[in-house]
Design a protein around this motif. Structure first.
Motif, PDB file in Angstrom:
ATOM      1  N   ASN A   1      18.192  -3.936   6.429  1.00  0.00           N
ATOM      2  CA  ASN A   1      17.455  -2.741   6.028  1.00  0.00           C
ATOM      3  C   ASN A   1      16.209  -3.092   5.234  1.00  0.00           C
ATOM      4  N   SER A   2      16.270  -4.150   4.435  1.00  0.00           N
ATOM      5  CA  SER A   2      15.059  -4.540   3.716  1.00  0.00           C
ATOM      6  C   SER A   2      14.041  -5.150   4.681  1.00  0.00           C
ATOM      7  N   LEU A   3      14.507  -5.787   5.750  1.00  0.00           N
ATOM      8  CA  LEU A   3      13.577  -6.305   6.756  1.00  0.00           C
ATOM      9  C   LEU A   3      12.924  -5.159   7.525  1.00  0.00           C
ATOM     10  N   ALA A   4      13.680  -4.079   7.777  1.00  0.00           N
ATOM     11  CA  ALA A   4      13.093  -2.884   8.387  1.00  0.00           C
ATOM     12  C   ALA A   4      12.047  -2.292   7.439  1.00  0.00           C
ATOM     13  N   ALA A   5      12.355  -2.310   6.146  1.00  0.00           N
ATOM     14  CA  ALA A   5      11.398  -1.808   5.153  1.00  0.00           C
ATOM     15  C   ALA A   5      10.145  -2.679   5.121  1.00  0.00           C
ATOM     16  N   LEU A   6      10.320  -3.998   5.264  1.00  0.00           N
ATOM     17  CA  LEU A   6       9.171  -4.904   5.285  1.00  0.00           C
ATOM     18  C   LEU A   6       8.261  -4.588   6.470  1.00  0.00           C
ATOM     19  N   ARG A   7       8.844  -4.381   7.644  1.00  0.00           N
ATOM     20  CA  ARG A   7       8.034  -4.030   8.822  1.00  0.00           C
ATOM     21  C   ARG A   7       7.284  -2.715   8.600  1.00  0.00           C
ATOM     22  N   ARG A   8       7.989  -1.711   8.066  1.00  0.00           N
ATOM     23  CA  ARG A   8       7.353  -0.412   7.831  1.00  0.00           C
ATOM     24  C   ARG A   8       6.271  -0.527   6.764  1.00  0.00           C
ATOM     25  N   ALA A   9       6.542  -1.272   5.703  1.00  0.00           N
ATOM     26  CA  ALA A   9       5.553  -1.442   4.632  1.00  0.00           C
ATOM     27  C   ALA A   9       4.302  -2.138   5.153  1.00  0.00           C
ATOM     28  N   ALA A  10       4.475  -3.120   6.030  1.00  0.00           N
ATOM     29  CA  ALA A  10       3.316  -3.808   6.607  1.00  0.00           C
ATOM     30  C   ALA A  10       2.472  -2.842   7.432  1.00  0.00           C
ATOM     31  N   LYS A  11       3.129  -1.984   8.203  1.00  0.00           N
ATOM     32  CA  LYS A  11       2.391  -0.975   8.981  1.00  0.00           C
ATOM     33  C   LYS A  11       1.647  -0.020   8.051  1.00  0.00           C
ATOM     34  N   GLU A  12       2.311   0.418   6.992  1.00  0.00           N
ATOM     35  CA  GLU A  12       1.682   1.342   6.037  1.00  0.00           C
ATOM     36  C   GLU A  12       0.495   0.675   5.343  1.00  0.00           C
ATOM     37  N   ALA A  13       0.670  -0.572   4.898  1.00  0.00           N
ATOM     38  CA  ALA A  13      -0.411  -1.291   4.209  1.00  0.00           C
ATOM     39  C   ALA A  13      -1.585  -1.525   5.149  1.00  0.00           C
TER      40      ALA A  13
ATOM     41  N   ALA B   1      17.189  -4.745  -9.419  1.00  0.00           N
ATOM     42  CA  ALA B   1      16.254  -4.370  -8.354  1.00  0.00           C
ATOM     43  C   ALA B   1      15.516  -3.076  -8.690  1.00  0.00           C
ATOM     44  N   ALA B   2      16.236  -2.059  -9.100  1.00  0.00           N
ATOM     45  CA  ALA B   2      15.595  -0.770  -9.393  1.00  0.00           C
ATOM     46  C   ALA B   2      14.594  -0.896 -10.534  1.00  0.00           C
ATOM     47  N   MET B   3      14.990  -1.566 -11.597  1.00  0.00           N
ATOM     48  CA  MET B   3      14.088  -1.708 -12.746  1.00  0.00           C
ATOM     49  C   MET B   3      12.826  -2.485 -12.376  1.00  0.00           C
ATOM     50  N   GLU B   4      12.983  -3.579 -11.654  1.00  0.00           N
ATOM     51  CA  GLU B   4      11.828  -4.415 -11.309  1.00  0.00           C
ATOM     52  C   GLU B   4      10.910  -3.727 -10.311  1.00  0.00           C
ATOM     53  N   LEU B   5      11.466  -3.032  -9.335  1.00  0.00           N
ATOM     54  CA  LEU B   5      10.630  -2.294  -8.386  1.00  0.00           C
ATOM     55  C   LEU B   5       9.798  -1.245  -9.109  1.00  0.00           C
ATOM     56  N   CYS B   6      10.431  -0.512  -9.996  1.00  0.00           N
ATOM     57  CA  CYS B   6       9.718   0.548 -10.722  1.00  0.00           C
ATOM     58  C   CYS B   6       8.738  -0.022 -11.742  1.00  0.00           C
ATOM     59  N   ARG B   7       9.072  -1.124 -12.346  1.00  0.00           N
ATOM     60  CA  ARG B   7       8.177  -1.761 -13.313  1.00  0.00           C
ATOM     61  C   ARG B   7       6.914  -2.285 -12.617  1.00  0.00           C
ATOM     62  N   HIS B   8       7.070  -2.736 -11.397  1.00  0.00           N
ATOM     63  CA  HIS B   8       5.953  -3.317 -10.634  1.00  0.00           C
ATOM     64  C   HIS B   8       5.010  -2.242 -10.070  1.00  0.00           C
ATOM     65  N   ALA B   9       5.510  -1.031  -9.883  1.00  0.00           N
ATOM     66  CA  ALA B   9       4.740   0.039  -9.238  1.00  0.00           C
ATOM     67  C   ALA B   9       3.886   0.821 -10.229  1.00  0.00           C
ATOM     68  N   THR B  10       2.773   1.355  -9.705  1.00  0.00           N
ATOM     69  CA  THR B  10       1.909   2.252 -10.468  1.00  0.00           C
ATOM     70  C   THR B  10       1.827   3.584  -9.722  1.00  0.00           C
ATOM     71  N   PRO B  11       1.307   4.626 -10.351  1.00  0.00           N
ATOM     72  CA  PRO B  11       1.279   5.941  -9.700  1.00  0.00           C
ATOM     73  C   PRO B  11       0.533   5.999  -8.363  1.00  0.00           C
ATOM     74  N   THR B  12      -0.411   5.111  -8.121  1.00  0.00           N
ATOM     75  CA  THR B  12      -1.156   5.159  -6.864  1.00  0.00           C
ATOM     76  C   THR B  12      -0.552   4.304  -5.756  1.00  0.00           C
ATOM     77  N   ASP B  13       0.533   3.603  -6.031  1.00  0.00           N
ATOM     78  CA  ASP B  13       1.169   2.739  -5.042  1.00  0.00           C
ATOM     79  C   ASP B  13       2.110   3.538  -4.142  1.00  0.00           C
ATOM     80  N   LEU B  14       2.512   2.892  -3.065  1.00  0.00           N
ATOM     81  CA  LEU B  14       3.593   3.369  -2.221  1.00  0.00           C
ATOM     82  C   LEU B  14       4.692   2.328  -2.313  1.00  0.00           C
ATOM     83  N   LEU B  15       5.900   2.748  -2.622  1.00  0.00           N
ATOM     84  CA  LEU B  15       7.045   1.849  -2.750  1.00  0.00           C
ATOM     85  C   LEU B  15       7.944   2.066  -1.540  1.00  0.00           C
ATOM     86  N   VAL B  16       8.232   0.992  -0.807  1.00  0.00           N
ATOM     87  CA  VAL B  16       9.059   1.053   0.397  1.00  0.00           C
ATOM     88  C   VAL B  16      10.291   0.197   0.160  1.00  0.00           C
ATOM     89  N   MET B  17      11.452   0.747   0.492  1.00  0.00           N
ATOM     90  CA  MET B  17      12.677  -0.023   0.302  1.00  0.00           C
ATOM     91  C   MET B  17      13.696   0.342   1.364  1.00  0.00           C
TER      92      MET B  17
END
Length: 144
Positions: free
Chosen positions: A15-27, A83-99
């Protein structure tokens, strides 16, 4: 509104690999930087061999993604912690977070997903891959 970064949480699961593919398309579509964030457990981080293996896996997956999407800038970040803390700590309001999210939990369940949805400062996109019963993959967009 454009997103300067698309951040994807990676743990090596399907599922994280599916998220990686989707995130690459979005980016790629947003002409944004793709940040591949691989969060490892503290115990893994304490073991040099396991930590090195996790970093190598993250780098290899990021390199493969960069080859698949020419022109896409991919950065890899490996951190130890929740995982949850680090993902949220790394993100800013203008980002898109994919998981990725597990099929059996449903799109809005599971400890990491519920924590990220509660704490994320940005939009969140949840993805799954096909499951063992060949049910279709899904994507759920959550606007905060």
């Amino acid at each position: 509104m454009s997103h300067p970064r698309v951040i994807v949480g990676l743990d090596g699961s399907r599922n994280s690999l599916a998220a990686l593919r989707r995130a690459a398309k979005e980016a790629s579509a947003r002409e944004a930087v793709l940040d591949v964030l691989y969060v490892i457990d503290e115990a893994v981080a304490a073991d040099p061999r396991s930590s090195r293996a996790a970093r190598t896996l993250a780098a290899n997956l990021a390199d493969g993604t960069a080859r698949e999407f020419p022109g896409l800038k991919v950065e890899t970040v490996v951190v130890a912690g929740s995982a949850a803390m680090e993902l949220c700590r790394h993100a800013t309001p203008t980002d898109l977070l994919v998981m990725g999210a597990r099929q059996e939990d449903g799109p809005l369940r599971g400890a990491t997903v519920t924590s990220v949805l509660r704490m994320a400062p940005c939009r969140v996109l949840l993805c799954s891959d096909f499951d063992d019963n060949h049910r279709l993959a899904w994507t759920v967009a959550v606007r905060l």
